[in-house]
Scaffold this motif. Structure first.
Motif, PDB file in Angstrom:
ATOM      1  N   VAL A  78       0.816  -1.207   0.000  1.00  0.00           N
ATOM      2  CA  VAL A  78       0.000   0.000   0.000  1.00  0.00           C
ATOM      3  C   VAL A  78       0.854   1.263   0.000  1.00  0.00           C
ATOM      4  CG1 VAL A  78      -1.748   1.325   1.266  1.00  0.00           C
ATOM      5  CG2 VAL A  78      -1.956  -1.155   1.081  1.00  0.00           C
ATOM      6  N   HIS A  79       1.768   1.377   0.968  1.00  0.00           N
ATOM      7  CA  HIS A  79       2.513   2.632   1.131  1.00  0.00           C
ATOM      8  C   HIS A  79       3.876   2.637   0.450  1.00  0.00           C
ATOM      9  CE1 HIS A  79      -0.648   4.058   3.654  1.00  0.00           C
ATOM     10  NE2 HIS A  79      -0.494   3.061   4.509  1.00  0.00           N
ATOM     11  N   ASN A  80       4.320   1.478  -0.051  1.00  0.00           N
ATOM     12  CA  ASN A  80       5.623   1.355  -0.710  1.00  0.00           C
ATOM     13  C   ASN A  80       6.721   1.954   0.182  1.00  0.00           C
ATOM     14  OD1 ASN A  80       7.321   2.642  -3.619  1.00  0.00           O
ATOM     15  ND2 ASN A  80       7.361   0.547  -2.894  1.00  0.00           N
TER      16      ASN A  80
ATOM     17  N   SER B 191       9.458  -1.315  -7.402  1.00  0.00           N
ATOM     18  CA  SER B 191       8.502  -1.374  -6.297  1.00  0.00           C
ATOM     19  C   SER B 191       7.581  -0.173  -6.413  1.00  0.00           C
ATOM     20  CB  SER B 191       9.217  -1.393  -4.931  1.00  0.00           C
ATOM     21  OG  SER B 191       9.804  -0.144  -4.657  1.00  0.00           O
ATOM     22  N   ALA B 192       6.378  -0.333  -5.887  1.00  0.00           N
ATOM     23  CA  ALA B 192       5.392   0.747  -5.964  1.00  0.00           C
ATOM     24  C   ALA B 192       4.312   0.506  -4.921  1.00  0.00           C
ATOM     25  CB  ALA B 192       4.781   0.804  -7.364  1.00  0.00           C
ATOM     26  N   GLY B 193       3.473   1.513  -4.737  1.00  0.00           N
ATOM     27  CA  GLY B 193       2.385   1.399  -3.767  1.00  0.00           C
ATOM     28  C   GLY B 193       1.105   2.016  -4.292  1.00  0.00           C
ATOM     29  N   SER B 194      -0.019   1.500  -3.827  1.00  0.00           N
ATOM     30  CA  SER B 194      -1.311   2.031  -4.255  1.00  0.00           C
ATOM     31  C   SER B 194      -1.597   3.381  -3.599  1.00  0.00           C
ATOM     32  CB  SER B 194      -2.425   1.029  -3.951  1.00  0.00           C
ATOM     33  OG  SER B 194      -2.378   0.619  -2.598  1.00  0.00           O
ATOM     34  N   ALA B 195      -0.991   3.648  -2.430  1.00  0.00           N
ATOM     35  CA  ALA B 195      -1.107   4.945  -1.740  1.00  0.00           C
ATOM     36  C   ALA B 195       0.247   5.244  -1.105  1.00  0.00           C
ATOM     37  CB  ALA B 195      -2.214   4.895  -0.693  1.00  0.00           C
ATOM     38  N   PRO B 196       1.245   5.641  -1.920  1.00  0.00           N
ATOM     39  CA  PRO B 196       2.609   5.767  -1.418  1.00  0.00           C
ATOM     40  C   PRO B 196       2.753   6.752  -0.264  1.00  0.00           C
ATOM     41  CG  PRO B 196       2.511   6.219  -3.794  1.00  0.00           C
ATOM     42  CD  PRO B 196       1.116   6.018  -3.314  1.00  0.00           C
ATOM     43  N   ALA B 197       3.623   6.396   0.665  1.00  0.00           N
ATOM     44  CA  ALA B 197       3.951   7.261   1.795  1.00  0.00           C
ATOM     45  C   ALA B 197       4.903   8.361   1.326  1.00  0.00           C
ATOM     46  CB  ALA B 197       4.604   6.438   2.898  1.00  0.00           C
ATOM     47  N   GLU B 198       5.211   9.287   2.232  1.00  0.00           N
ATOM     48  CA  GLU B 198       6.153  10.367   1.931  1.00  0.00           C
ATOM     49  C   GLU B 198       7.585   9.868   1.857  1.00  0.00           C
ATOM     50  OE1 GLU B 198       5.541  13.762   1.395  1.00  0.00           O
ATOM     51  OE2 GLU B 198       3.483  13.052   1.184  1.00  0.00           O
TER      52      GLU B 198
ATOM     53  N   ASP C 263      21.690  -1.461   1.378  1.00  0.00           N
ATOM     54  CA  ASP C 263      21.423  -0.028   1.497  1.00  0.00           C
ATOM     55  C   ASP C 263      20.191   0.350   0.679  1.00  0.00           C
ATOM     56  OD1 ASP C 263      21.457   2.729   1.658  1.00  0.00           O
ATOM     57  OD2 ASP C 263      23.377   2.977   0.641  1.00  0.00           O
ATOM     58  N   ILE C 264      19.135   0.768   1.372  1.00  0.00           N
ATOM     59  CA  ILE C 264      17.934   1.239   0.672  1.00  0.00           C
ATOM     60  C   ILE C 264      17.675   2.710   0.996  1.00  0.00           C
ATOM     61  CG2 ILE C 264      16.899  -1.066   0.446  1.00  0.00           C
ATOM     62  CD1 ILE C 264      14.932  -0.269   2.715  1.00  0.00           C
ATOM     63  N   THR C 265      18.705   3.430   1.413  1.00  0.00           N
ATOM     64  CA  THR C 265      18.524   4.837   1.787  1.00  0.00           C
ATOM     65  C   THR C 265      18.059   5.710   0.627  1.00  0.00           C
ATOM     66  OG1 THR C 265      20.879   5.274   1.444  1.00  0.00           O
ATOM     67  CG2 THR C 265      20.184   4.788   3.699  1.00  0.00           C
ATOM     68  N   ALA C 266      18.403   5.353  -0.597  1.00  0.00           N
ATOM     69  CA  ALA C 266      18.013   6.165  -1.755  1.00  0.00           C
ATOM     70  C   ALA C 266      16.608   5.831  -2.262  1.00  0.00           C
ATOM     71  CB  ALA C 266      19.017   5.984  -2.887  1.00  0.00           C
ATOM     72  N   ALA C 267      15.986   4.789  -1.723  1.00  0.00           N
ATOM     73  CA  ALA C 267      14.656   4.377  -2.194  1.00  0.00           C
ATOM     74  C   ALA C 267      13.613   5.436  -1.863  1.00  0.00           C
ATOM     75  CB  ALA C 267      14.275   3.043  -1.556  1.00  0.00           C
ATOM     76  N   GLN C 268      12.687   5.642  -2.791  1.00  0.00           N
ATOM     77  CA  GLN C 268      11.580   6.573  -2.607  1.00  0.00           C
ATOM     78  C   GLN C 268      10.267   5.873  -2.940  1.00  0.00           C
ATOM     79  OE1 GLN C 268      11.506   9.875  -1.551  1.00  0.00           O
ATOM     80  NE2 GLN C 268      13.623   9.457  -0.986  1.00  0.00           N
ATOM     81  N   PRO C 269       9.250   6.027  -2.093  1.00  0.00           N
ATOM     82  CA  PRO C 269       7.945   5.450  -2.440  1.00  0.00           C
ATOM     83  C   PRO C 269       7.432   6.009  -3.764  1.00  0.00           C
ATOM     84  CG  PRO C 269       8.013   6.058  -0.127  1.00  0.00           C
ATOM     85  CD  PRO C 269       9.254   6.633  -0.763  1.00  0.00           C
ATOM     86  N   LYS C 270       6.873   5.104  -4.582  1.00  0.00           N
ATOM     87  CA  LYS C 270       6.363   5.468  -5.900  1.00  0.00           C
ATOM     88  C   LYS C 270       4.929   4.970  -6.047  1.00  0.00           C
ATOM     89  CE  LYS C 270      10.164   3.401  -7.457  1.00  0.00           C
ATOM     90  NZ  LYS C 270      10.774   3.441  -6.165  1.00  0.00           N
ATOM     91  N   VAL C 271       4.161   5.666  -6.864  1.00  0.00           N
ATOM     92  CA  VAL C 271       2.776   5.273  -7.094  1.00  0.00           C
ATOM     93  C   VAL C 271       2.727   4.102  -8.080  1.00  0.00           C
ATOM     94  CG1 VAL C 271       2.293   6.889  -8.989  1.00  0.00           C
ATOM     95  CG2 VAL C 271       0.448   6.143  -7.484  1.00  0.00           C
TER      96      VAL C 271
END
Length: 138
Positions: free
Chosen positions: A16-18, A41-48, A64-72
């Motif tokens: 949901v929030h990725n 990876s993606a989410g139906s309602a991505p978080a900030e 290391d996943i520090t650069a990952a960003q939630p995506k729609v």
């Protein structure tokens, strides 16, 4: 999102929030596949932002996943993927013919303590390792 590379398997992890499970799964697959597989990876309602506890427990394991960003989540991302792994997004995930779908029942790390998130991380690693064995070589 990049187009699919012919001959290279692609996997999309969706929650949901990725911000937790799907980001940890993408981190594991990227780490373990060493470039043989396209990972999204993606989410139906991505978080900030990605859950900081998920980032911390993955760093403890050397990922290391520090650069990952939630995506729609988009239909294009699903269409460009060979395997779609859902983690609690329910009916929000579009279904396309010819794709392999798996639903991994995993606890959501949101709001959980570090010990609980470590257990989720370790369970995700086991499932990613199994998935990696089942995918054709890239």
């Amino acid at each position: 999102m990049p187009d699919h590379v012919p001959g290279k398997p692609s996997v999309l992890f969706v929650c949901v929030h990725n911000a937790g499970r799907s980001q940890m799964a993408a981190g594991w697959l990227t780490h373990l596949a060493a470039g043989r597989i396209e990972v999204r990876s993606a989410g139906s309602a991505p978080a900030e932002q990605v859950n900081p506890v998920a980032v911390q427990v993955m760093a403890e394991a050397g990922v290391d996943i520090t650069a990952a960003q939630p995506k729609v989540l988009t239909g294009e991302a699903v269409q460009a993927s060979d395997v779609v792994v859902t983690m609690g997004c329910g009916d929000a995930c579009p279904i396309f013919p010819g794709k392999r779908y798996e639903d991994w029942k995993l606890d959501d790390p949101a709001g959980q303590g570090i010990d609980a998130v470590r257990l989720i991380r370790d369970e995700i690693r086991l499932r990613v390792e199994r998935l990696l064995r089942e995918l054709p070589p890239g």
